[in-house]
Design a protein around this motif. Structure first.
Motif, PDB file in Angstrom:
ATOM      1  N   GLU A  67       0.828  -1.206   0.000  1.00 12.76           N
ATOM      2  CA  GLU A  67       0.000   0.000   0.000  1.00 12.76           C
ATOM      3  C   GLU A  67       0.865   1.260   0.000  1.00 12.76           C
ATOM      4  OE1 GLU A  67      -2.616  -0.230   3.301  1.00 12.76           O
ATOM      5  OE2 GLU A  67      -3.813  -1.883   2.444  1.00 12.76           O
ATOM      6  N   LYS A  71       2.273   2.058  -3.425  1.00 12.59           N
ATOM      7  CA  LYS A  71       1.349   2.708  -4.359  1.00 12.59           C
ATOM      8  C   LYS A  71       1.229   4.203  -4.055  1.00 12.59           C
ATOM      9  CE  LYS A  71      -1.381  -1.480  -5.047  1.00 12.59           C
ATOM     10  NZ  LYS A  71      -2.692  -2.130  -4.844  1.00 12.59           N
ATOM     11  N   ASN A 119       5.496   7.152  -4.500  1.00  8.82           N
ATOM     12  CA  ASN A 119       6.300   6.823  -5.673  1.00  8.82           C
ATOM     13  C   ASN A 119       7.775   7.113  -5.455  1.00  8.82           C
ATOM     14  OD1 ASN A 119       4.102   5.976  -7.177  1.00  8.82           O
ATOM     15  ND2 ASN A 119       3.617   8.081  -7.824  1.00  8.82           N
TER      16      ASN A 119
END
Length: 650
Positions: free
Chosen positions: A287, A290, A293
């Motif tokens: 998680e 995502k 970055n």
């Protein structure tokens, strides 16, 4: 001439009017006071002798220890119902003919869970001062290294009264007194018995009138016991029917194996929790990957590391589950029947799978056991006593094996006599967990305890069997030889059936003890030369029940008691005591039935001569399917053929 005259005067005085001081004490039903008057089995017999010989009896009542002193100092002329021992025979004179056979028993509070004599350790036990059974009980305590607080009281009623009033947990009395009076005092009879003795009449050592008194008493007793009906009627009138109390036994020691299984289950659960935690961390990392970055490279590295750790954890879990399954299978095969070295070899092979990189060593009673190229190796250490210092323990193993190792993971049993070690030469190698070693060592401890218990029970059963046979030898001499021969036949049949060694041992023990109940049958009946009366036959038929009730109180011999109880059952259901038929009868009892019958038929007995082998074989064949298991008869005939006996089957 002067001595002859004195002897004549003594005989005349004895004939016309002898005044005897008779020592009595409270020991029903042999002797007691009833409404202030002497009564009991021995009093009735003595008064009949006195009437026949014109003796005048003067009764002196006191406690049993006081009567022993009175007899020693000549204050009484005769003491009734006193146990004969070689030590006492040095102090007192005895008549030759016993009226009864008796032995000592232990009685305890009804609420006390009694298993054996070791349960009395540290407890108060009451005994009668000077009693032979109390002295025998003390010898039994010394034999088993059991210490108790001894409470000495005057007589048997005082012994059981002390138990009733909770001044003592248990008490030692005679079997006859216990059977007649245990309900009166609210106590129970245990299965601990010892010291079978004859109950006779005793006299002051060297008294001038002893020879005449002893001759008259022995003459009357021989005449009484030769009249079977009168003797049995007298005994039954005073002793009546016995009511036995059977204690409950605790469950099996095998339940303790659950300790090891619980530890294994706990260890496996900890691995499952670890997997769950790592999986949660992995999801969280995905998680964050995502959402962030800018940290993707760092997260990928962490993810890779977590994946590797997760794979390693899963692999360890799978391997642990496999090893746990193997260990469960191994635990199910644990039995005290397996020899120590065979078990240790199996145990080391199973344990080695938990860590193939380690040298696994088992230590027990001063020896190291390890696997060397698939075979077990046994190495003696420099000492066999328990260890209190861990460093000393590890150094001793190094010296015994003659090898160096950098790290050791081990566990020692609670008594310090058994240990399990995982030895590593490379300190960088990942070692087995401490919890697993403790769990494996607990399994090892369980087996050693079971094995020692099995060895103790085997030794006890052999000792008890020979003690009972010794008691039987005093009662009926041919029974001992008969039992030994029945044992040989029964063991041959059992081995022909390929029964395991434990079953063979149980059947052998039952063969030795199958006629133990004849202790309760008067010897006049056992040795009667003619046919038994219906009443006498019923008394004899009780011997399997009596034997079973005695044996079942001995820890480890419960199955032997069942075999003994049913060895007179018949295949067609017409036997005794319970009328079982066919395969309802335990296999061991059916084997004894064949062996006992064949030995009895081919041996001389007081009422008949021995049959020939061929006639005995014919009896077995003719009664196969009626009295005997037909399959066992056929097997026994095969054994006889193999031993060179000519067997003609009809």
């Amino acid at each position: 001439m002067k001595h002859a005259l004195l002897t004549l005067l003594l005989v005349c005085s004895l004939y016309f009017a002898v005044s005897l001081r008779v020592g009595i004490y409270d020991n029903p039903p042999q002797v007691f006071l009833s409404a202030g008057r002497p009564a009991g089995l021995y009093i009735e017999v003595l008064e009949k002798i006195a009437k026949d010989n014109n003796w005048k009896l003067e009764y002196v009542f006191a406690t049993f220890p006081e009567q022993l002193e009175n007899l020693k100092t000549g204050k009484i002329d005769v003491l009734v119902s006193i146990a004969y021992t070689e030590e006492r025979a040095k102090v007192y004179d005895y008549n030759s003919e016993p009226l009864l056979l008796n032995w000592g028993v232990v009685c305890v509070e009804k609420s006390f869970e009694y298993r054996d004599i070791t349960d009395l350790a540290g407890k108060t036990v009451a005994v009668s001062k000077g009693d032979v059974y109390g002295q025998a009980f003390l010898r039994e305590l010394q034999r088993y290294s059991v210490s108790v607080d001894l409470l000495e009281v005057p007589d048997y009623p005082d012994v059981l009264r002390a138990v009733k009033e909770k001044r003592a947990l248990g008490g030692v009395v005679s079997r006859i007194y216990a059977v007649q009076n245990h309900e009166k005092f609210g106590v129970k009879i245990t299965g601990t018995i010892f010291s079978p003795v004859e109950l006779r009449f005793a006299f002051p050592k060297g008294s001038a009138i002893n020879a005449t008194l002893i001759d008259k008493i022995d003459e009357y007793l021989r005449k009484l016991k030769s009249d079977h009906e009168a003797y049995n009627s007298l005994i039954i009138r005073y002793l009546g029917m016995e009511k036995r109390v059977v204690p409950r036994w605790l469950g099996t020691l095998l339940l303790v194996t659950g300790v090891g299984l619980v530890v294994f289950a706990s260890w496996t659960l900890s691995l499952r929790v670890l997997v769950k935690l790592k999986t949660k961390e992995l999801l969280k990392a995905n998680e964050e990957l995502k959402k962030l970055n800018e940290e993707i490279m760092a997260q990928q590295q962490e993810l890779s590391a977590l994946n590797e750790q997760l794979e390693d954890t899963y692999a360890r879990l799978e391997s642990s589950l496999k090893r746990f399954s193997d260990m469960l299978s191994f635990l199910s095969s644990i039995s005290p029947d397996v020899s120590r070295e065979r078990f240790y070899s199996m145990f080391l092979s199973a344990v080695q799978r938990f860590d193939p990189n380690a040298l696994v060593v088992l230590m027990d009673e001063g020896y190291c056991y390890l696997l060397d190229e698939g075979s077990m190796k046994k190495v003696e250490t420099a000492r066999s006593t328990p260890f209190n210092n861990n460093d000393e323990f590890v150094e001793l193993i190094k010296d015994a094996l003659g090898t160096n190792f950098e790290k050791a993971v081990y566990n020692v049993s609670g008594n310090g006599e058994t240990a399990l070690l995982f030895l590593y030469r490379d300190v960088a190698i990942r070692c087995v967990e401490d919890e697993l070693v403790r769990a494996l060592c607990s399994v090892l401890t369980i087996y050693t305890k079971l094995k020692k218990h099995e060895e103790a029970l085997t030794s006890l059963s052999e000792g008890v069997s020979h003690a009972f046979l010794k008691a039987l030898e005093f009662h009926e001499q041919h029974t001992v030889k008969h039992s030994e021969t029945v044992k040989e036949y029964a063991v041959k049949i059992a081995r022909k059936l390929e029964l395991d060694e434990r079953q063979v041992r149980l059947i052998a023990c039952a063969a030795l003890l199958h006629d133990l109940g004849k202790l309760a049958v008067p010897s006049t009946i056992l040795n009667k030369p003619g046919r038994l009366s219906p009443d006498e036959l019923q008394i004899v038929k009780q011997h399997p029940v009596v034997a079973a009730e005695i044996i079942q109180h001995i820890k480890g011999l419960e199955e032997v008691a069942k075999i003994v109880r049913h060895h007179h059952e018949r295949w067609d259901g017409k036997g005794y005591p319970d009328g079982l038929s066919g395969e309802e009868i335990p296999l061991g009892a059916r084997i004894l039935c064949v062996a006992d019958a064949f030995e009895a038929m081919t041996s001389n007995r007081p009422y008949r001569k021995a049959m020939s082998i061929s006639d005995a074989v014919s009896e077995l064949i003719n009664n196969a399917g009626e009295q005997f298991d037909p399959n066992l008869v056929q097997i026994f005939l095969e054994i006889l053929k193999e031993e060179g006996v000519s067997v003609v089957e009809g």
